[in-house]
Design a protein around this motif. Sequence first.
Motif, short mmCIF file in Angstrom:
data_model
loop_
_atom_site.label_atom_id
_atom_site.label_comp_id
_atom_site.label_asym_id
_atom_site.label_seq_id
_atom_site.Cartn_x
_atom_site.Cartn_y
_atom_site.Cartn_z
N ASP A 5 0.79 -1.17 -0.06
CA ASP A 5 -0.13 -0.08 0.11
C ASP A 5 0.85 1.32 0.02
OD1 ASP A 5 0.90 0.42 2.62
OD2 ASP A 5 -0.94 -0.98 3.38
N LEU A 6 0.26 2.45 -0.30
CA LEU A 6 1.28 3.69 -0.47
C LEU A 6 1.25 4.44 0.49
CD1 LEU A 6 -0.58 4.64 -3.95
CD2 LEU A 6 1.58 3.68 -3.80
N ASP A 7 2.26 4.73 0.88
CA ASP A 7 2.56 5.70 2.12
C ASP A 7 2.67 7.14 1.66
OD1 ASP A 7 3.02 3.40 3.91
OD2 ASP A 7 4.49 2.93 2.28
N VAL A 8 2.89 8.11 2.26
CA VAL A 8 2.78 9.45 2.11
C VAL A 8 4.17 10.10 2.60
CG1 VAL A 8 1.44 11.60 2.33
CG2 VAL A 8 0.26 9.33 2.01
N PHE A 9 4.69 10.91 1.84
CA PHE A 9 5.75 11.84 2.55
C PHE A 9 5.22 13.37 1.96
CE2 PHE A 9 9.53 14.55 1.91
CZ PHE A 9 10.08 14.32 3.17
N ILE A 10 5.43 13.99 3.06
CA ILE A 10 4.95 15.52 3.09
C ILE A 10 6.26 16.41 3.25
CG2 ILE A 10 3.47 17.10 3.88
CD1 ILE A 10 2.01 14.79 3.02
N ASP B 292 11.61 26.02 14.56
CA ASP B 292 10.73 25.00 14.92
C ASP B 292 11.03 23.52 14.37
OD1 ASP B 292 8.57 23.42 15.59
OD2 ASP B 292 7.01 24.79 14.93
N ALA B 293 11.46 22.63 15.30
CA ALA B 293 12.08 21.46 14.98
C ALA B 293 10.92 20.58 14.25
CB ALA B 293 12.84 20.71 16.00
N SER B 294 9.98 20.69 14.51
CA SER B 294 8.82 19.94 13.98
C SER B 294 8.50 20.26 12.66
CB SER B 294 7.29 20.26 14.70
OG SER B 294 7.05 21.51 14.48
N LEU B 295 9.07 21.71 11.80
CA LEU B 295 8.77 22.00 10.70
C LEU B 295 9.73 21.19 9.75
CD1 LEU B 295 7.63 25.52 10.97
CD2 LEU B 295 6.28 23.51 10.44
N ARG B 296 9.63 19.96 9.43
CA ARG B 296 10.64 19.11 8.49
C ARG B 296 9.72 18.38 7.79
NH1 ARG B 296 13.61 14.59 11.99
NH2 ARG B 296 12.00 14.54 13.91
N GLY B 297 10.18 17.80 6.85
CA GLY B 297 9.40 16.70 6.01
C GLY B 297 8.87 15.48 6.79
N ARG B 298 7.79 15.02 6.48
CA ARG B 298 7.37 14.05 7.37
C ARG B 298 6.91 12.68 6.73
NH1 ARG B 298 7.80 16.25 12.13
NH2 ARG B 298 7.34 14.41 13.33
N LEU B 299 7.24 11.40 7.05
CA LEU B 299 6.63 10.31 6.37
C LEU B 299 5.54 9.61 7.32
CD1 LEU B 299 7.33 8.08 4.58
CD2 LEU B 299 9.09 7.11 6.24
N PHE B 300 4.70 9.27 6.46
CA PHE B 300 3.30 8.55 7.23
C PHE B 300 3.30 7.21 6.77
CE2 PHE B 300 2.72 13.08 7.64
CZ PHE B 300 2.12 13.27 9.04
N ARG B 301 3.14 6.46 7.40
CA ARG B 301 3.16 4.92 6.95
C ARG B 301 1.46 4.61 6.80
NH1 ARG B 301 4.96 1.87 11.25
NH2 ARG B 301 2.88 1.48 12.08
N ASN B 302 1.15 3.91 5.81
CA ASN B 302 -0.23 3.60 5.64
C ASN B 302 -0.53 2.29 6.20
OD1 ASN B 302 -2.75 2.94 4.57
ND2 ASN B 302 -2.09 3.24 2.38
N ASP B 303 -1.38 2.23 7.15
CA ASP B 303 -1.63 0.99 7.92
C ASP B 303 -3.10 0.49 7.42
OD1 ASP B 303 0.69 1.13 9.40
OD2 ASP B 303 -0.32 2.58 10.94
N LEU B 304 -3.45 0.40 6.06
CA LEU B 304 -4.45 0.10 5.55
C LEU B 304 -4.95 -1.29 6.08
CD1 LEU B 304 -6.77 0.35 3.17
CD2 LEU B 304 -5.27 -0.58 1.85
#
Length: 535
Positions: free
Chosen positions: A25-30, A50-62
């Motif tokens: 399944d497809l994961d998402v990078f922002i 702001d250390a939280s303002l960085r590219g983020r990877l989200f794993r799809n747990d479909l």
Amino acid sequence: MSGKYLYPELMAPGVALFDYDNDGDLDVFIVQSGMLGHTPLADARPQPRDASLRGRLFRNDLKVEPDGSRTLHFTDVTETSGINAQGYGMGVATGDYNNDGCVDLYITKLGRNQLYRNNCDGTFTDVSRASRADDEGWSVSAVFFDFDRDGWPDLFVGHYLQYSVEANRHCYAVNGLLDYCPPHLYRPEASRLLHNNRDGTFTDVTMAAGMTLDYGPTLGVATADFNGDGWIDLFVANDSQQNQLWINQHDGTFKNTALLAGVALSPEGALKANMGVDAGDFDNDGDEDLFIGELAGQGHDLHVNNGTGVFDDRSASSGIRLASLRSTGFGAAWFDFDNDGWLDILSVNGAVTQDAEALGRHDPFPLKQRPQLFRNLRDPSAGSGQAARFEDVSSKAGSFFGVPDVSRGAAFGDVDNDGDTDVVVGTDSGPVRLVINNVGNRAHWVGLVLRGGPMKRELTGARVAVTRADGLTIWRRARADGSYASANDPRVLVGLGDTVKPPRVRVIWPDGRSQEWASVPVDRYTTLEEGDPPR
């Protein structure tokens, strides 16, 4: 917005759909950025990092239940992934550059780009400097593509403008208020073509490939075999300068044919603000046509390929130009939203100069526009798109199309694996949008995962001909490029409409060899591997 109208604030972010963990399944990078310059405070103190303002990877747990119902859930795995994409991010490209069967991640920036190697265990390693792919400047869109057919993905990095915060120009709107500047006030920055050395490194071959003289402020990039000679070509969309159509010469060099091909300028010979772009065979005649998002007041472009890499502008006659005159188009793609076998268009939009009406409402980011969905009204008897017509169906396509946003990147893919194309949209100074398609899965479909090489990596650049039981042959291409600063699902998804009989499938692999399968299952994804015996 910093309040100082710094140009790069307008141009991000891109997004990516890719299966980084090979679970199907497809994961998402922002892509994310921070604040440029200073806040508009009296003492002009620097904005805290702001250390939280960085590219983020989200794993799809479909989760797919036995009855076919689906539950979507994403987990932010940035901290454990090894990805530390700080800085002023712009866009993203995906591809398996080292041929190990796991998809890698390339992030473009205002600054030094980053390449993250997928370790095939859920983590990534920053190999930007070691790979010599840490291109510096202001780049937006990039694409992995195997231009020399050696089986190793090369990398094109599209650069935009020569820019620094210190040299930011000040411009004014017609109402006399400070506003963002047009691109012609800055010099364009030359793009780069990087050749894969097959050892984890890249070499800059821009000059050797003949690409150093013709360049502009690049925003969109799309690859395809535009002239039908079996070699991948490159279309580059430039902002308010001539586009380039780089035709592959089979010897490591390219020739820019955009002017003679009819895609460098408007039909009237005017420069246009070209942004998002995609290539696809919307008229099912076997060649790749072009859609380009343009500035409000210009109208989006539809260029129809005659099969030799020469194009006819059908923007007005197709109904697209008039319907898009009020929009500034960024992320866009050809995709078959209703699975009828004919490609439609989705364009996500957002202005680049402030809207006076929105300013009157005290909108803090007055650049918002609504997205648009154009349905292909197909005429199979017309041939070559001569009578192609599109209908704007945005008003009846769902609540997403009624929400104005400052939309930029858009990634297209089947997020819930139900057989139709969904969309993830990156918003400038706003929330990410996940748009689930509940239309296409009402029709039948066939999904294809194309793999080859020693590690059976997904082979982008392969072309597929799917012949339905009703005789219609549909051509598609495995690709991750197109849109704007974003990366798409590389799987091939073909709508079959009401046809339930398994179609015949022919695959033309990137090296020019072809294979045919007489029957491929309907309403599921099937993996086809290069060299497999026919079935």
